[in-house]
Design a protein around this motif. Structure first.
Motif, PDB file in Angstrom:
ATOM      1  N   VAL A   1       0.839  -1.203   0.000  1.00 34.58           N
ATOM      2  CA  VAL A   1       0.000   0.000   0.000  1.00 34.58           C
ATOM      3  C   VAL A   1       0.875   1.255   0.000  1.00 34.58           C
ATOM      4  O   VAL A   1       0.600   2.231  -0.703  1.00 34.58           O
ATOM      5  N   HIS A   2       1.952   1.215   0.778  1.00 33.48           N
ATOM      6  CA  HIS A   2       2.885   2.349   0.779  1.00 33.48           C
ATOM      7  C   HIS A   2       3.509   2.528  -0.600  1.00 33.48           C
ATOM      8  O   HIS A   2       3.701   3.657  -1.076  1.00 33.48           O
ATOM      9  N   PHE A   3       3.838   1.426  -1.257  1.00 36.37           N
ATOM     10  CA  PHE A   3       4.403   1.476  -2.610  1.00 36.37           C
ATOM     11  C   PHE A   3       3.402   2.098  -3.587  1.00 36.37           C
ATOM     12  O   PHE A   3       3.772   2.887  -4.462  1.00 36.37           O
ATOM     13  N   LEU A   4       2.120   1.765  -3.440  1.00 35.03           N
ATOM     14  CA  LEU A   4       1.084   2.346  -4.305  1.00 35.03           C
ATOM     15  C   LEU A   4       0.987   3.857  -4.090  1.00 35.03           C
ATOM     16  O   LEU A   4       0.791   4.621  -5.046  1.00 35.03           O
ATOM     17  N   VAL A   5       1.116   4.276  -2.842  1.00 34.40           N
ATOM     18  CA  VAL A   5       1.087   5.722  -2.553  1.00 34.40           C
ATOM     19  C   VAL A   5       2.289   6.409  -3.201  1.00 34.40           C
ATOM     20  O   VAL A   5       2.172   7.487  -3.786  1.00 34.40           O
ATOM     21  N   GLN A   6       3.463   5.754  -3.119  1.00 34.11           N
ATOM     22  CA  GLN A   6       4.668   6.336  -3.726  1.00 34.11           C
ATOM     23  C   GLN A   6       4.497   6.512  -5.230  1.00 34.11           C
ATOM     24  O   GLN A   6       4.863   7.547  -5.784  1.00 34.11           O
ATOM     25  N   ILE A   7       3.950   5.477  -5.892  1.00 31.03           N
ATOM     26  CA  ILE A   7       3.752   5.571  -7.341  1.00 31.03           C
ATOM     27  C   ILE A   7       2.708   6.642  -7.667  1.00 31.03           C
ATOM     28  O   ILE A   7       2.818   7.344  -8.676  1.00 31.03           O
ATOM     29  N   LYS A   8       1.687   6.751  -6.799  1.00 34.10           N
ATOM     30  CA  LYS A   8       0.647   7.768  -7.024  1.00 34.10           C
ATOM     31  C   LYS A   8       1.253   9.168  -6.977  1.00 34.10           C
ATOM     32  O   LYS A   8       0.901  10.037  -7.777  1.00 34.10           O
ATOM     33  N   ILE A   9       2.181   9.373  -6.063  1.00 36.41           N
ATOM     34  CA  ILE A   9       2.799  10.685  -5.906  1.00 36.41           C
ATOM     35  C   ILE A   9       3.905  10.900  -6.935  1.00 36.41           C
ATOM     36  O   ILE A   9       4.037  11.981  -7.499  1.00 36.41           O
ATOM     37  N   ALA A  10       4.716   9.856  -7.161  1.00 37.73           N
ATOM     38  CA  ALA A  10       5.847   9.963  -8.090  1.00 37.73           C
ATOM     39  C   ALA A  10       5.734   8.867  -9.154  1.00 37.73           C
ATOM     40  O   ALA A  10       6.293   7.783  -8.990  1.00 37.73           O
ATOM     41  N   PRO A  11       5.009   9.111 -10.229  1.00 41.54           N
ATOM     42  CA  PRO A  11       4.788   8.088 -11.267  1.00 41.54           C
ATOM     43  C   PRO A  11       6.074   7.572 -11.899  1.00 41.54           C
ATOM     44  O   PRO A  11       6.105   6.445 -12.410  1.00 41.54           O
ATOM     45  N   ASP A  12       7.164   8.353 -11.866  1.00 46.11           N
ATOM     46  CA  ASP A  12       8.432   7.912 -12.462  1.00 46.11           C
ATOM     47  C   ASP A  12       9.015   6.709 -11.738  1.00 46.11           C
ATOM     48  O   ASP A  12       9.934   6.053 -12.250  1.00 46.11           O
ATOM     49  N   LEU A  13       8.496   6.403 -10.562  1.00 51.75           N
ATOM     50  CA  LEU A  13       9.007   5.268  -9.801  1.00 51.75           C
ATOM     51  C   LEU A  13       8.797   3.950 -10.543  1.00 51.75           C
ATOM     52  O   LEU A  13       9.521   2.982 -10.323  1.00 51.75           O
ATOM     53  N   LYS A  14       7.812   3.914 -11.433  1.00 47.25           N
ATOM     54  CA  LYS A  14       7.543   2.683 -12.176  1.00 47.25           C
ATOM     55  C   LYS A  14       8.660   2.362 -13.166  1.00 47.25           C
ATOM     56  O   LYS A  14       8.672   1.264 -13.746  1.00 47.25           O
ATOM     57  N   ASN A  15       9.605   3.284 -13.359  1.00 50.44           N
ATOM     58  CA  ASN A  15      10.734   3.044 -14.256  1.00 50.44           C
ATOM     59  C   ASN A  15      12.006   2.676 -13.505  1.00 50.44           C
ATOM     60  O   ASN A  15      13.061   2.545 -14.120  1.00 50.44           O
ATOM     61  N   ASP A  16      11.914   2.527 -12.181  1.00 49.55           N
ATOM     62  CA  ASP A  16      13.082   2.183 -11.371  1.00 49.55           C
ATOM     63  C   ASP A  16      13.434   0.712 -11.584  1.00 49.55           C
ATOM     64  O   ASP A  16      12.678  -0.186 -11.210  1.00 49.55           O
TER      65      ASP A  16
ATOM     66  N   TYR B   1      15.506  -1.085 -10.127  1.00 51.24           N
ATOM     67  CA  TYR B   1      15.846  -1.823  -8.915  1.00 51.24           C
ATOM     68  C   TYR B   1      14.600  -2.327  -8.179  1.00 51.24           C
ATOM     69  O   TYR B   1      14.713  -2.914  -7.110  1.00 51.24           O
ATOM     70  N   ILE B   2      13.458  -2.075  -8.754  1.00 53.71           N
ATOM     71  CA  ILE B   2      12.206  -2.641  -8.246  1.00 53.71           C
ATOM     72  C   ILE B   2      11.782  -3.726  -9.227  1.00 53.71           C
ATOM     73  O   ILE B   2      11.822  -3.505 -10.442  1.00 53.71           O
ATOM     74  N   PRO B   3      11.406  -4.918  -8.747  1.00 56.19           N
ATOM     75  CA  PRO B   3      11.008  -5.987  -9.661  1.00 56.19           C
ATOM     76  C   PRO B   3       9.968  -5.524 -10.681  1.00 56.19           C
ATOM     77  O   PRO B   3       9.062  -4.742 -10.354  1.00 56.19           O
ATOM     78  N   GLU B   4      10.106  -6.008 -11.910  1.00 56.94           N
ATOM     79  CA  GLU B   4       9.262  -5.541 -13.012  1.00 56.94           C
ATOM     80  C   GLU B   4       7.782  -5.766 -12.736  1.00 56.94           C
ATOM     81  O   GLU B   4       6.940  -4.914 -13.005  1.00 56.94           O
ATOM     82  N   PHE B   5       7.452  -6.937 -12.183  1.00 55.85           N
ATOM     83  CA  PHE B   5       6.048  -7.228 -11.895  1.00 55.85           C
ATOM     84  C   PHE B   5       5.472  -6.194 -10.926  1.00 55.85           C
ATOM     85  O   PHE B   5       4.352  -5.710 -11.108  1.00 55.85           O
ATOM     86  N   GLU B   6       6.233  -5.868  -9.896  1.00 60.92           N
ATOM     87  CA  GLU B   6       5.747  -4.923  -8.890  1.00 60.92           C
ATOM     88  C   GLU B   6       5.536  -3.545  -9.509  1.00 60.92           C
ATOM     89  O   GLU B   6       4.575  -2.844  -9.184  1.00 60.92           O
ATOM     90  N   ARG B   7       6.436  -3.138 -10.394  1.00 61.80           N
ATOM     91  CA  ARG B   7       6.297  -1.827 -11.033  1.00 61.80           C
ATOM     92  C   ARG B   7       5.037  -1.759 -11.882  1.00 61.80           C
ATOM     93  O   ARG B   7       4.261  -0.815 -11.805  1.00 61.80           O
ATOM     94  N   ASN B   8       4.840  -2.794 -12.704  1.00 62.36           N
ATOM     95  CA  ASN B   8       3.680  -2.791 -13.606  1.00 62.36           C
ATOM     96  C   ASN B   8       2.366  -2.911 -12.843  1.00 62.36           C
ATOM     97  O   ASN B   8       1.407  -2.180 -13.086  1.00 62.36           O
ATOM     98  N   LYS B   9       2.343  -3.853 -11.891  1.00 61.25           N
ATOM     99  CA  LYS B   9       1.112  -4.061 -11.122  1.00 61.25           C
ATOM    100  C   LYS B   9       0.831  -2.864 -10.216  1.00 61.25           C
ATOM    101  O   LYS B   9      -0.331  -2.450 -10.048  1.00 61.25           O
ATOM    102  N   GLY B  10       1.886  -2.298  -9.645  1.00 63.15           N
ATOM    103  CA  GLY B  10       1.705  -1.142  -8.780  1.00 63.15           C
ATOM    104  C   GLY B  10       1.153   0.058  -9.535  1.00 63.15           C
ATOM    105  O   GLY B  10       0.263   0.761  -9.048  1.00 63.15           O
ATOM    106  N   ALA B  11       1.673   0.270 -10.757  1.00 67.01           N
ATOM    107  CA  ALA B  11       1.172   1.387 -11.570  1.00 67.01           C
ATOM    108  C   ALA B  11      -0.291   1.173 -11.943  1.00 67.01           C
ATOM    109  O   ALA B  11      -1.095   2.116 -11.933  1.00 67.01           O
ATOM    110  N   GLU B  12      -0.653  -0.079 -12.232  1.00 64.43           N
ATOM    111  CA  GLU B  12      -2.042  -0.388 -12.601  1.00 64.43           C
ATOM    112  C   GLU B  12      -2.988  -0.155 -11.429  1.00 64.43           C
ATOM    113  O   GLU B  12      -4.049   0.462 -11.584  1.00 64.43           O
ATOM    114  N   LEU B  13      -2.615  -0.645 -10.249  1.00 60.33           N
ATOM    115  CA  LEU B  13      -3.498  -0.518  -9.082  1.00 60.33           C
ATOM    116  C   LEU B  13      -3.589   0.927  -8.598  1.00 60.33           C
ATOM    117  O   LEU B  13      -4.668   1.394  -8.221  1.00 60.33           O
ATOM    118  N   SER B  14      -2.469   1.628  -8.587  1.00 64.04           N
ATOM    119  CA  SER B  14      -2.483   3.005  -8.085  1.00 64.04           C
ATOM    120  C   SER B  14      -3.325   3.925  -8.970  1.00 64.04           C
ATOM    121  O   SER B  14      -3.905   4.894  -8.482  1.00 64.04           O
TER     122      SER B  14
END
Length: 573
Positions: free
Chosen positions: A306-321, A323-336
């Motif tokens: 949930v904290h990760f979703l808040v981070q992506i909501k505030i800073a969308p560029d985080l989905k391009n990091d 060092y974060i697993p690809e699945f988490e980036r894609n799924k996190g961006a979708e859910l947020s």
């Protein structure tokens, strides 16, 4: 003969000796310290310019290099072969070698957790008067200094303030707030920061290559996340991971090693919760439990997601990091993208409260289920737009003849959800029973007067400027209002009185006017018109000093003798 037989055995023992990664790769120079560039720069300049303080205190979380930095300072200032233009110890002289092997008589390292009493400090004080044996300074390193007793700190104060020129004190602590201010004021303080994920990931990858370890980037990411900014913890977890029987260390190996819930399943559980599917969420939670995941760990992971979703909501560029697993980036961006910050905040608070409750619960599984249900029924759920899209997708699958009928139902359901109908005739009598319509902003403000909300009515009438108004939504310039909950209180009350949801927005636009200003302008216009009235002209001519001050309705006049054909006037003196 007996000695010669023992010699091969001793050599074999030395060859088999293994040193853990955290000790093997412990920094031997300042340049080896990672993530502490500012600290290294300041200390380097102090050593290079021979401007050393008599006492330092190093603070930070575990495993970021406090004790290592203290030893490097000791090695550097006592090094016999150090280049005067450089702060780095040579590592080969007797002083450096003995410091590395913990046998240097001039570098005395004390664990305050084991030596907390005043007698231990008195031994240090008695030892201070002796000159160094090898180097230029006698250095006392006290680790976890906050563990010293109050009397021990008091005994140390005088010596700490005015030590002999050949003595240096270096303290290390993880609890800087527990160190008395009288001690802190006598030391130069350095805060060692948590190591950033990117820096720690690069460091672990570098060591993995040196150790010929085949490890996935996702596995490194999991280790870094668990290390929480600690280099020592990261190396210890990496050391543990490479002992697995698999030739390659992958994310599944680390998940099993740490007892973590499968991150992908955690994201799936969050998605089901956000969809409001209570039965599906309970079944997914049961699946995680049956796979062996620890229940408090499941909710710890839910908090992280949930904290990760808040981070992506505030800073969308985080989905391009990377060092974060690809699945988490894609799924996190979708859910947020489907959630508002308000909903994510509500979910976080429920999870955090539930996580605290789990620490003292004796029915963990049942408690976990109830926390999940609490989230589903307390947060707002899917947005109206998502519900409409979901209904529309189902409508597309229907037959053409049925489609028109379904679309009508969809329209009705959508209108119920969004509450955007402005035409009273489109709503059936049954739906319109509890809904009161507001004609304009003046009617809107009058409702607060009629419902005995005098303070809010006064502010709405005098202090706010209308920017825009439509049924269910008002935009106001509230720059004169200091109450941060003003909009919320207005929306709450008007929604209660009208039986529908109202949205109150704030704007900095100055195009509108307050009702008070409008009434003054309108009254001035009426007065100008009234001045041209024949009867009024006669009165003003007869009484030159009289002026029309205000115009009121006839029903408000209490004087029975007043001529009803005459406008009410007040004489100004």
């Amino acid at each position: 003969m007996f000695g010669s037989q023992l010699l091969p055995l001793i050599i074999m023992t030395e060859e088999k000796k293994y040193k853990v990664l955290a000790r093997k790769y412990r920094p031997q120079k300042f340049e080896d310290l990672i993530g502490q560039e500012l600290l290294v720069k300041i200390l380097s300049n102090a050593i290079y310019n021979d401007r050393l303080a008599h006492a330092y205190i190093l603070t930070g979380v575990r495993g970021v290099g406090k004790t290592t930095t203290a030893r490097l300072i000791a090695m550097s200032i006592n090094c016999k072969n150090r280049d005067k233009k450089n702060c780095e110890p040579c590592g080969t002289c007797d002083s450096c070698k003995s410091t590395t092997s913990d046998s240097n008589l001039d570098v005395i390292e004390i664990d305050a957790a084991s030596n907390t009493g005043v007698d231990d400090i008195r031994e240090i004080i008695d030892n201070v008067k002796y000159k160094p044996v090898i180097g230029d300074y006698k250095i006392f390193i006290i680790d976890e200094v906050h563990m010293l007793s109050k009397s021990a700190f008091n005994a140390l104060l005088k010596t700490l303030e005015e030590p002999p020129e050949h003595v240096k004190f270096i303290f290390a602590t993880t609890e800087i707030k527990k160190v008395p201010i009288t001690v802190l004021s006598r030391c130069q303080r350095f805060d060692l920061h948590r190591i950033e994920n990117k820096i720690l990931s690069d460091h672990l990858l570098k060591i993995s290559k040196l150790e010929n370890i085949d490890i996935d980037l996702d596995a490194i990411s999991l280790i870094v996340r668990s290390a929480d900014g600690s280099v020592r913890d990261g190396l210890s977890l990496l050391d543990q991971a490479i002992t697995s029987p698999n030739e390659k260390v992958d994310s599944q190996t680390v998940i099993s090693m740490l007892g973590l819930a499968d991150r992908e399943k955690i994201f799936n559980l969050v998605e089901i919760i956000l969809e409001g599917d209570a039965l599906g969420a309970i079944n997914k939670f049961k699946e995680l439990y049956e796979l062996g995941a620890d229940i408090p760990m499941i909710f710890d992971e839910l908090l992280n997601v949930v904290h990760f979703l808040v981070q992506i909501k505030i800073a969308p560029d985080l989905k391009n990091d990377i060092y974060i697993p690809e699945f988490e980036r894609n799924k996190g961006a979708e859910l947020s993208s489907k959630m508002t910050l308000n909903n994510l905040n509500i979910i976080w608070q429920i999870l955090f409260k539930g996580y605290q409750e789990l620490q003292n619960s004796s029915h963990l599984y049942q408690h976990g289920e109830m926390i999940i249900l609490r989230i589903i029924y307390l947060h707002d759920g899917p947005s109206p737009e998502d519900l409409i899209k979901k209904i529309d997708k189902e409508v597309v699958k229907k037959e053409p003849l049925e489609k028109n009928l379904e679309l009508q139902n969809v329209s009705k359901e959508s209108n119920k959800i969004l509450n955007f109908n402005e035409n009273k005739k489109e709503i059936s009598p049954k739906e319109n029973v509890n809904i009161k319509y507001v004609q304009d902003f003046r009617h809107f403000v009058d409702m607060f007067f009629k419902n005995r909300e005098g303070l809010l009515h006064t502010k709405l009438y005098n202090d706010v400027q209308l920017v825009s108004f439509k049924e269910g939504e008002v935009t106001l310039n509230t720059s004169k209002i200091n109450d941060t909950s003003f909009n919320r209180n207005i929306a709450k009350l008007i929604s209660k009185w009208t039986g529908r949801i109202w949205q109150i927005h704030s704007s900095t636009s100055n195009l509108g006017k307050s009702l008070h200003d409008e009434d003054i302008i309108n009254q001035q216009k009426e007065i100008e018109i009234m001045k041209n009235h024949p009867e009024v002209k006669k009165i003003l001519k007869e009484f030159p000093e009289s002026k029309i001050h205000a115009i009121t309705e006839l029903g408000e006049i209490n004087d029975d003798d007043t001529d009803i054909n005459q406008p009410k006037m007040k004489k100004e003196k």
